[in-house]
Every structure is written in C-alpha cells, then in structure tokens.
Write a protein that holds these residues in place. Sequence first.
Motif, PDB file in Angstrom:
ATOM      1  N   GLN A   1      15.974  52.484   3.646  1.00  0.00           N
ATOM      2  CA  GLN A   1      14.937  51.651   4.248  1.00  0.00           C
ATOM      3  C   GLN A   1      13.409  51.715   3.238  1.00  0.00           C
ATOM      4  N   LEU A   2      13.351  52.792   2.553  1.00  0.00           N
ATOM      5  CA  LEU A   2      12.306  52.816   1.758  1.00  0.00           C
ATOM      6  C   LEU A   2      12.427  52.027   0.450  1.00  0.00           C
ATOM      7  N   VAL A   3      13.760  51.951   0.018  1.00  0.00           N
ATOM      8  CA  VAL A   3      14.186  51.171  -1.220  1.00  0.00           C
ATOM      9  C   VAL A   3      13.908  49.651  -0.619  1.00  0.00           C
ATOM     10  N   THR A   4      14.529  49.401   0.315  1.00  0.00           N
ATOM     11  CA  THR A   4      14.670  47.869   0.866  1.00  0.00           C
ATOM     12  C   THR A   4      13.098  47.342   0.997  1.00  0.00           C
ATOM     13  N   SER A   5      12.184  47.957   1.560  1.00  0.00           N
ATOM     14  CA  SER A   5      11.158  47.629   1.993  1.00  0.00           C
ATOM     15  C   SER A   5      10.085  47.561   1.217  1.00  0.00           C
ATOM     16  N   LYS A   6       9.835  48.758   0.099  1.00  0.00           N
ATOM     17  CA  LYS A   6       8.679  49.277  -0.430  1.00  0.00           C
ATOM     18  C   LYS A   6       9.069  48.984  -2.090  1.00  0.00           C
ATOM     19  N   LEU A   7      10.197  49.122  -2.590  1.00  0.00           N
ATOM     20  CA  LEU A   7      10.453  48.905  -3.818  1.00  0.00           C
ATOM     21  C   LEU A   7      10.809  47.364  -4.299  1.00  0.00           C
ATOM     22  N   PRO A   8      10.863  47.203  -5.803  1.00  0.00           N
ATOM     23  CA  PRO A   8      11.377  45.831  -6.149  1.00  0.00           C
ATOM     24  C   PRO A   8      12.580  45.867  -6.015  1.00  0.00           C
ATOM     25  N   PRO A   9      13.043  44.364  -6.226  1.00  0.00           N
ATOM     26  CA  PRO A   9      14.455  43.900  -6.325  1.00  0.00           C
ATOM     27  C   PRO A   9      15.262  44.815  -7.237  1.00  0.00           C
ATOM     28  N   GLY A  10      16.328  45.124  -7.017  1.00  0.00           N
ATOM     29  CA  GLY A  10      16.980  45.891  -7.943  1.00  0.00           C
ATOM     30  C   GLY A  10      17.060  47.388  -7.819  1.00  0.00           C
ATOM     31  N   ALA A  11      16.006  47.742  -7.085  1.00  0.00           N
ATOM     32  CA  ALA A  11      15.950  49.241  -6.881  1.00  0.00           C
ATOM     33  C   ALA A  11      16.884  49.828  -6.072  1.00  0.00           C
ATOM     34  N   LYS A  12      17.561  50.727  -6.362  1.00  0.00           N
ATOM     35  CA  LYS A  12      18.452  51.740  -5.619  1.00  0.00           C
ATOM     36  C   LYS A  12      18.266  53.067  -5.212  1.00  0.00           C
ATOM     37  N   VAL A  13      18.761  53.666  -4.012  1.00  0.00           N
ATOM     38  CA  VAL A  13      18.775  55.067  -3.618  1.00  0.00           C
ATOM     39  C   VAL A  13      19.284  55.861  -4.675  1.00  0.00           C
ATOM     40  N   ALA A  14      18.680  57.176  -4.913  1.00  0.00           N
ATOM     41  CA  ALA A  14      19.141  57.896  -6.166  1.00  0.00           C
ATOM     42  C   ALA A  14      20.242  58.997  -5.436  1.00  0.00           C
ATOM     43  N   ASP A  15      21.326  59.120  -6.075  1.00  0.00           N
ATOM     44  CA  ASP A  15      22.158  60.377  -5.694  1.00  0.00           C
ATOM     45  C   ASP A  15      21.824  61.481  -6.634  1.00  0.00           C
ATOM     46  N   ASN A  16      21.586  61.303  -7.816  1.00  0.00           N
ATOM     47  CA  ASN A  16      21.429  62.351  -8.848  1.00  0.00           C
ATOM     48  C   ASN A  16      19.684  62.259  -9.328  1.00  0.00           C
ATOM     49  N   PHE A  17      19.381  63.340  -9.854  1.00  0.00           N
ATOM     50  CA  PHE A  17      17.941  63.148 -10.494  1.00  0.00           C
ATOM     51  C   PHE A  17      17.745  62.257 -11.666  1.00  0.00           C
ATOM     52  N   MET A  18      18.708  61.595 -12.135  1.00  0.00           N
ATOM     53  CA  MET A  18      19.005  60.739 -13.150  1.00  0.00           C
ATOM     54  C   MET A  18      19.546  59.481 -12.678  1.00  0.00           C
ATOM     55  N   PRO A  19      19.191  58.386 -13.568  1.00  0.00           N
ATOM     56  CA  PRO A  19      20.053  57.196 -13.168  1.00  0.00           C
ATOM     57  C   PRO A  19      21.356  56.967 -13.552  1.00  0.00           C
ATOM     58  N   ASP A  20      22.210  56.199 -13.361  1.00  0.00           N
ATOM     59  CA  ASP A  20      23.523  56.159 -13.493  1.00  0.00           C
ATOM     60  C   ASP A  20      23.874  55.503 -15.061  1.00  0.00           C
ATOM     61  N   THR A  21      22.818  55.249 -15.582  1.00  0.00           N
ATOM     62  CA  THR A  21      23.074  54.578 -17.063  1.00  0.00           C
ATOM     63  C   THR A  21      23.164  55.756 -18.113  1.00  0.00           C
ATOM     64  N   VAL A  22      22.870  56.994 -17.683  1.00  0.00           N
ATOM     65  CA  VAL A  22      22.609  58.117 -18.668  1.00  0.00           C
ATOM     66  C   VAL A  22      24.102  59.029 -18.450  1.00  0.00           C
ATOM     67  N   GLU A  23      24.556  59.193 -19.597  1.00  0.00           N
ATOM     68  CA  GLU A  23      25.833  59.992 -19.546  1.00  0.00           C
ATOM     69  C   GLU A  23      25.620  61.248 -19.022  1.00  0.00           C
ATOM     70  N   GLY A  24      26.606  61.695 -18.128  1.00  0.00           N
ATOM     71  CA  GLY A  24      26.468  62.903 -17.228  1.00  0.00           C
ATOM     72  C   GLY A  24      26.321  62.793 -15.899  1.00  0.00           C
ATOM     73  N   TRP A  25      25.786  61.461 -15.521  1.00  0.00           N
ATOM     74  CA  TRP A  25      25.555  60.962 -13.960  1.00  0.00           C
ATOM     75  C   TRP A  25      27.040  61.405 -13.249  1.00  0.00           C
ATOM     76  N   ASN A  26      26.786  61.892 -12.378  1.00  0.00           N
ATOM     77  CA  ASN A  26      27.904  62.242 -11.376  1.00  0.00           C
ATOM     78  C   ASN A  26      27.959  61.695 -10.104  1.00  0.00           C
ATOM     79  N   GLY A  27      29.001  60.606  -9.729  1.00  0.00           N
ATOM     80  CA  GLY A  27      29.256  59.988  -8.419  1.00  0.00           C
ATOM     81  C   GLY A  27      29.732  60.884  -7.402  1.00  0.00           C
TER      82      GLY A  27
END
Length: 553
Positions: free
Chosen positions: A342-368
Amino acid sequence: MRAPRPKVAIAAVAVAALAVAGCAESNRDDKSGGSKKDTLVFGVAGDPKVLDPSFASDGESLRVARQVFETLVRPEEGGTKVTPGLAESWTPDAAGTTWTFKLRSGVKFHDGTDFNAEAVCVNFNRWYNAKGLMQSPDVTAYWQDVMGGFAKNEDAELPPSLFKSCAAKDATTVDLSFTRVSSKIPAALMLPSFSIHSPKALQEFDASNVAGTAEDIKYPAYATAHPTGTGPFKFKAWDVANKTLTLERNDDYAGTKAKLKTLIFKTISDENARKQALRSGDIQGYDLVGPADVEPLKSEGFNMLTRPAFNVLYLAINQKGNPKLADIRVRQAIAYALNRQQLVTSKLPPGAKVADNFMPDTVEGWNGDVTKYTYDPAKAKALLAEAGASNLTLKFHYPTEVTRPYMPNPKDIFELLSADLKAVGITVEAIPLKWSPDYLNATTSGSKHDIHFLGWTGDYGDAYNFIGTFFDRPKDEWGFNNKALFDQFKDADTTADIAARTEKYKALNKSVMDFLPGVPISHSPPAIVFGKDVTGVKASPLTDERFSTAEYK
C-alpha cells in the motif's frame, strides 16, 4: 550513500556570493544572438555539509565533490560498472592483496600542481594516519566503512585497517597494498571520499586539522573554502547565507572540458518551491522530484530523467533501546503488520516495489528465496500475544525538513506505517525530529530510539555496500551483537572467487531476513528534472550525474 552522521551541523565559512538571480536571468536573455547560455542553476534539497569529501557522507556534499574531484576509478556513466578515472588501468597481484594502478599523465590539480603517483600516496597516507577527531565515525564514515581502522587506532573498538600501504613506483605507477583480499577493492575506490586532493593545498590549508570536540566539530578552511581537485569544475564561492554554492569551469581540465562556464547549486528545501523555481526559470533543474510531479512536468516539456532503483528504504528496529524488541517474535510481528505494498502504491513513484532484501535485485547476491513477511495483521497479533507483548508501546522516530531518493515524504510514510502498527495493537509514540543533526544523532548514534526509518542509495554495485554497511559489526542504529552473522560477513568479504562470493551473499541475505534486525520496505526509482532546453546529463543510479556534459540546446 546514506545520511550524514554529524553530531552537530557543520559551520561553513561564508565566502563571496554570486548573484544567482542575475545569472539565471542572463540565461533567459538568450533569444537570438543574445548572451550565451553558459550558467546552470540547479536546485537541491539541502546544503552541503562539507567540501572535503574525505569527511562527507551526505548526498549534497558528494554531489559537489563529484564535479570538483576525481578518483582513481569511477562508475560508468549512467551505471555502476568500474571504469577508468585518474587511473587508466589496474591489476592485482597473484595474492589479490596488492593492486597496481597505471595513472593518466598530463593531469594537473586546480592549483596548477601535477597529479602523479606521489600525490596518490599523500592522500592515502593522510587517511590512513588520521588522528584525533579524524578517527571519529562522524568525520571519516566512509573510510571506516571501507577500510575499517587506521595506522594507530585510538579506539579499541575500531577494527584493523584493510589498507596497508601506498608505494609510488614512478610518476604514473602506484601500488596500493591491503592486509587481505576484499570484495570492496577496487570498486569502493570510486567513492568520492577517496577523491585525490592536491598535496600542496592539503598542506597549505592544514586540511587534516579537525578541531573541537565530538559534540562541536570544527573543520579547517580547506574543507569549507579551498577544495582542490582535478575535476572539470573548480570551487569559486559558498554563500551560506543565500544558500548557494558556485563552481566555475576548469579551463585546464585534462579531459573533455565542461560546456557550462558556471554551475550553481541552490538550496531550496521545499519540493514545491523547487518545482515553481523551475517553472519560473529561476533554476534550470532540480533533484528529488515528488512522485506526483513526474508526469505533469514531463507533459509540460521538461526534461525528466528517472534513475534506476538502486536504493532501499527500511524500518530499523533497535534491540538495545527496548528489551521487547530483542524477541524475534516481536520483530516478526512488526514485519507482518506493515502493508508495504500500500505504501509503494500510494506514496512512491511509478516503478517502485516492495523490498524482500536490504538491497535491490540488480545487485549480485540478491536472494529471492529468503523468508518473506507478507502483510498479515492477524499473524502479527498472534505473535505479539505469544511474546507477551500485546500492550507494546514503541517510540517511533521520523525525520522532518528532508526529502531523500528513497523517502519522498517522510511524514506520509510515518503516518501509513504507524497506522499499520496501531491496527495490530501497538501503541506508537511519535517523535518527529529535524533531519540534521537531530534525527541522525538520535537514530544512528544513540540508543533511546525504538524504531525509525532510514535508507541507503548504493555507492557501487556490490552486495557488501548494502548489507555489509548495515550489519557487518555492532552498530547503535540496530543495537544487536550477532557474532555468527558478523563472521559470515567477514568470510564473504574475503572470498576472492566472484561466483563463490555471490553465493555467500545470497546466504547472508537469507540469514539477515531470518534474524530480521529491521524490515526492508521498498526500492524507488527517483527522478531528476532539467529545463526544457537543457540536455546532456545522464541519470545515474549512484546519483553520479555529470554536470560537465550539460548544455543548452
């Protein structure tokens, strides 16, 4: 790149002011053969804190430093890959602990002195041999984040230094030696904090003479009025009273010279005021565009650039501040209570997404494949009851007078998150504090806070720069001591094989999300905007925009 960590606001030396309004007006005079448009006024959300990037960790100070100084290596334009800077090439030895850098020739500092291998060693030895207040984490945050300690640590809690020595083999060859293999090298050397300064200016303006006390830090004149690098712009004036900092083109620059003659950073803390200044022509660009303003400004013809999401907003939980928070069930309950989507949808810019790790998925080592905490108020209530914390009261700190790439409107974020917590029975005591220094002191250097939100914009494309910065050793922000986790970080950082290290970072992300020291909230793609006739700047995920390429079309 996160918030600065000063215990007090830095008192800058006010120097000669430039008439900003007049410069902006002269830019508007160019109709058909009038005065050339060679000045750009850029609106920023806050004042820089210091002009010596050795002492800087805030975005506005680093933005200025990137125009004035250069580093041995730098990020690729618009990306995170390591590319040549003042060094043309770099090679590790067989052990991976000594790196040889071949330097560019013909480069001069702004004071006319030569850049060479000896100058590189003067800079590294200055940092390594820091004494007194220069060893405070509030002064040399990035050196300590990357290198750890110093030649002679004055605080027993400081770790040994990763940096070992610098040797100038000839004018254009320098060896940097380290005590062990580290994933941070060479990528971390692209940080503005490792900018190479003129040795002559460092000596002339007593650049390492940081005086005062931890509660009242006083920086030398070099750090407030005489920054001297090799970059495409030179420092001209910092008018503190009128909130302007002026740079001028370095006509002796060894690379492609800046197209602008003058670059002015103008502090306008209110985002709506920045927007109106752009529309009126008083400024020709600004950062941290409000999410709701992106499409309207784009439709009006302004040059809107969107940075790739390379940040994280998180809710930090201080286990030391409130004993109840040391119970993993309570931390899990907080995570399940938050409606992050809800926070991402209502308060952040288009393209924002909920975080599952403390780093974005574009960094090697991100774990889904980490433990995920989806919105589940019923589960949150059950966990609180199981932990005997159904009547939990939390002091919730949030910042005022600030906009950050990961945090466009702190009050809105606080209101949504606190409503979620109240809905599961947690009593929230709101504690709003001015961003700098009050909020930063209270949340990163104290132990009285319970929960707060903060964030991080990556400095380079490595997992350690995100999760290692947060969790590789005990820190006041989180208030926990987890030796097994810290040892896991040390093991990953010293793994030379990239593929093996990536797998260890994946395991670390899983360990972090199981331990749950806080809750990663979101990743946001922040926007930066320029005037309708301004072109040439490429958006950077590291906020490393190069104003030397800006021009009027």
